[in-house]
Design a protein around this motif. Structure first.
Motif, PDB file in Angstrom:
ATOM      1  N   ALA A  34       9.320   6.749  -0.950  1.00 36.59           N
ATOM      2  CA  ALA A  34       8.193   6.990  -0.042  1.00 36.59           C
ATOM      3  C   ALA A  34       6.866   6.746  -0.751  1.00 36.59           C
ATOM      4  CB  ALA A  34       8.259   8.415   0.504  1.00 36.59           C
ATOM      5  N   ALA A  35       6.759   7.209  -1.998  1.00 39.39           N
ATOM      6  CA  ALA A  35       5.527   6.994  -2.759  1.00 39.39           C
ATOM      7  C   ALA A  35       5.292   5.506  -3.004  1.00 39.39           C
ATOM      8  CB  ALA A  35       5.592   7.749  -4.086  1.00 39.39           C
ATOM      9  N   ALA A  36       6.346   4.779  -3.380  1.00 34.25           N
ATOM     10  CA  ALA A  36       6.209   3.341  -3.615  1.00 34.25           C
ATOM     11  C   ALA A  36       5.820   2.619  -2.329  1.00 34.25           C
ATOM     12  CB  ALA A  36       7.519   2.779  -4.164  1.00 34.25           C
ATOM     13  N   LEU A  37       6.378   3.051  -1.206  1.00 33.08           N
ATOM     14  CA  LEU A  37       6.046   2.426   0.076  1.00 33.08           C
ATOM     15  C   LEU A  37       4.579   2.646   0.423  1.00 33.08           C
ATOM     16  CD1 LEU A  37       6.946   0.930   2.622  1.00 33.08           C
ATOM     17  CD2 LEU A  37       7.714   3.121   3.558  1.00 33.08           C
ATOM     18  N   ALA A  38       4.068   3.838   0.157  1.00 31.61           N
ATOM     19  CA  ALA A  38       2.658   4.106   0.436  1.00 31.61           C
ATOM     20  C   ALA A  38       1.762   3.204  -0.399  1.00 31.61           C
ATOM     21  CB  ALA A  38       2.339   5.577   0.160  1.00 31.61           C
ATOM     22  N   LEU A  39       2.101   3.000  -1.673  1.00 33.51           N
ATOM     23  CA  LEU A  39       1.317   2.101  -2.528  1.00 33.51           C
ATOM     24  C   LEU A  39       1.349   0.678  -1.985  1.00 33.51           C
ATOM     25  CD1 LEU A  39       1.443   4.541  -4.543  1.00 33.51           C
ATOM     26  CD2 LEU A  39       1.634   2.825  -6.358  1.00 33.51           C
ATOM     27  N   ALA A  40       2.518   0.246  -1.520  1.00 33.41           N
ATOM     28  CA  ALA A  40       2.649  -1.118  -1.016  1.00 33.41           C
ATOM     29  C   ALA A  40       1.863  -1.320   0.276  1.00 33.41           C
ATOM     30  CB  ALA A  40       4.123  -1.452  -0.798  1.00 33.41           C
ATOM     31  N   LEU A  41       1.703  -0.243   1.055  1.00 31.97           N
ATOM     32  CA  LEU A  41       1.031  -0.357   2.351  1.00 31.97           C
ATOM     33  C   LEU A  41      -0.475  -0.119   2.278  1.00 31.97           C
ATOM     34  CD1 LEU A  41       3.646   1.476   4.620  1.00 31.97           C
ATOM     35  CD2 LEU A  41       3.171  -0.978   4.544  1.00 31.97           C
ATOM     36  N   ALA A  42      -0.961   0.335   1.141  1.00 32.20           N
ATOM     37  CA  ALA A  42      -2.398   0.605   0.991  1.00 32.20           C
ATOM     38  C   ALA A  42      -3.100  -0.683   0.574  1.00 32.20           C
ATOM     39  CB  ALA A  42      -2.635   1.716  -0.027  1.00 32.20           C
ATOM     40  N   GLY A  43      -3.451  -1.501   1.554  1.00 31.54           N
ATOM     41  CA  GLY A  43      -4.112  -2.768   1.279  1.00 31.54           C
ATOM     42  C   GLY A  43      -5.562  -2.589   0.894  1.00 31.54           C
ATOM     43  N   ALA A  44      -6.205  -3.691   0.557  1.00 33.46           N
ATOM     44  CA  ALA A  44      -7.613  -3.659   0.151  1.00 33.46           C
ATOM     45  C   ALA A  44      -8.465  -3.053   1.258  1.00 33.46           C
ATOM     46  CB  ALA A  44      -8.083  -5.078  -0.169  1.00 33.46           C
TER      47      ALA A  44
END
Length: 348
Positions: A34-44
């Motif tokens: 879940a944490a990795a997914l949040a990082l991947a979805l936090a775009g510029a």
């Protein structure tokens, strides 16, 4: 096989969900995923909310930050320089907020909490607890950066949403069905009134294309079976399954013992002895037997993992694979997993 090879398909739907529910059997690493997914979805220039609902402080542990509270706070940056906000949703705080909103109790809600009445209420009525926690997610999903809230079914607000993506570290698969089907489990408790209306609104969000439920598994028999059962349950209740995320996948080098087998499929001591001698190692017979036994066990494990991966592919959902990280879990590992998700089509 359904592959997750582009941004439009990895969640398994025709639209692009904003709420990503992550569940899985206990021990599969769903909080880390879940944490990795949040990082991947936090775009510029974007913000992703990473929320937990079991008060385990799993997010703070994997990201190595201070324990989260019931106030949203920055916890890390996304892959493209976006911002990840953390939240540990707590039923007691949510109930106090609910009493203030619908019953104008003000500080009386805090007094009830100090007396233990809040814990008592959420213990004897777990359906209420799930509605309260779901209500925190629902409110965050509707909030705009201008401070207003969008109405369900209303046209888009002129203000962008406060969060471009919300990732929920949900209860394990054994309990996630009850957590997500809040209206059904409140049927005998609250047929009318504000709490039933709130449950219906939450249910509408969770059953809409705006929500995708991703399942985390390992290539082990029990997690794979529980994942299959959870997919059946989710589909049967009208929820939208997203991707199956296979965690801790070992490198293909795990199949190296194949080179030690004879044509009849049995380990060949001479092959191993010659290979060791070629690098200056001359083991005794007992050492060779021990190494061959270890190799046989590794090969059996590799063959089982291949068979289980085939079962996962047959579930008909997009499949994402995350590598086994022998160095353990921490912020650097979460970052590596986020890039692995991005490489497989997960995009903001």
């Amino acid at each position: 096989m359904v592959r997750a090879d582009d941004a439009a398909s990895w969640h398994g739907g025709s639209g692009r969900p904003r709420l990503h529910v992550v569940t899985g059997k206990g021990g599969t690493g769903k909080t880390t995923v879940a944490a990795a997914l949040a990082l991947a979805l936090a775009g510029a220039g974007q913000r992703a909310l990473l929320c937990e609902v079991e008060e385990r402080q799993g997010i703070s542990q994997v990201l190595d930050v201070a324990p989260l509270g019931d106030l949203e706070q920055p916890v890390t940056a996304g892959l493209d320089g976006g911002e990840v906000i953390g939240l540990s949703a707590q039923a007691g705080t949510a109930l106090v907020e609910y009493l203030r909103l619908f019953y104008k109790l003000g500080r009386a809600g805090d007094l009830l909490r100090k007396m233990g009445a809040i814990d008592f209420a959420t213990t004897i009525a777990p359906g209420v607890r799930d509605v309260l926690l779901g209500g925190k997610i629902y409110e965050a999903s509707r909030r705009t950066r201008g401070g207003r809230h969008t109405r369900p079914g209303a046209a888009g607000s002129a203000d962008p949403h406060e969060y471009d993506a919300i990732v929920l570290d949900a209860p394990p698969t054994g309990r996630v069905g009850r957590f997500l089907n809040v209206t059904e489990h409140l049927a005998d408790l609250a047929r009318v009134g504000p709490i039933r209306a709130q449950a219906d609104s939450i249910s509408e969000l969770l059953h809409s294309p705006a929500t995708a439920v991703h399942l985390v598994t390992l290539l082990e028999q029990m997690p794979v079976q529980e994942t299959a059962d959870a997919l059946t349950e989710l589909t049967g209740t009208g929820l939208h399954p997203g991707a199956v995320i296979v965690n801790q996948v070992r490198a293909t080098e795990a199949a190296a013992p194949l080179a030690l087998l004879r044509e009849d499929g049995q380990p060949d001591p001479e092959v191993l002895t010659d290979q060791l001698a070629s690098v200056g190692i001359r083991p005794g017979p007992a050492t060779v037997r021990g190494l061959l036994q270890t190799g046989r066990e590794a090969l059996d494990r590799w063959e089982l993992e291949q068979a289980l991966h085939t079962e996962v592919e047959a579930m008909g959902r997009p499949v994402l694979s995350l590598p086994h990280l022998p160095e353990g879990i921490g912020p650097d590992a979460v970052l590596r997993l986020a890039w692995a998700l991005r490489d497989q089509g997960v995009a903001p």
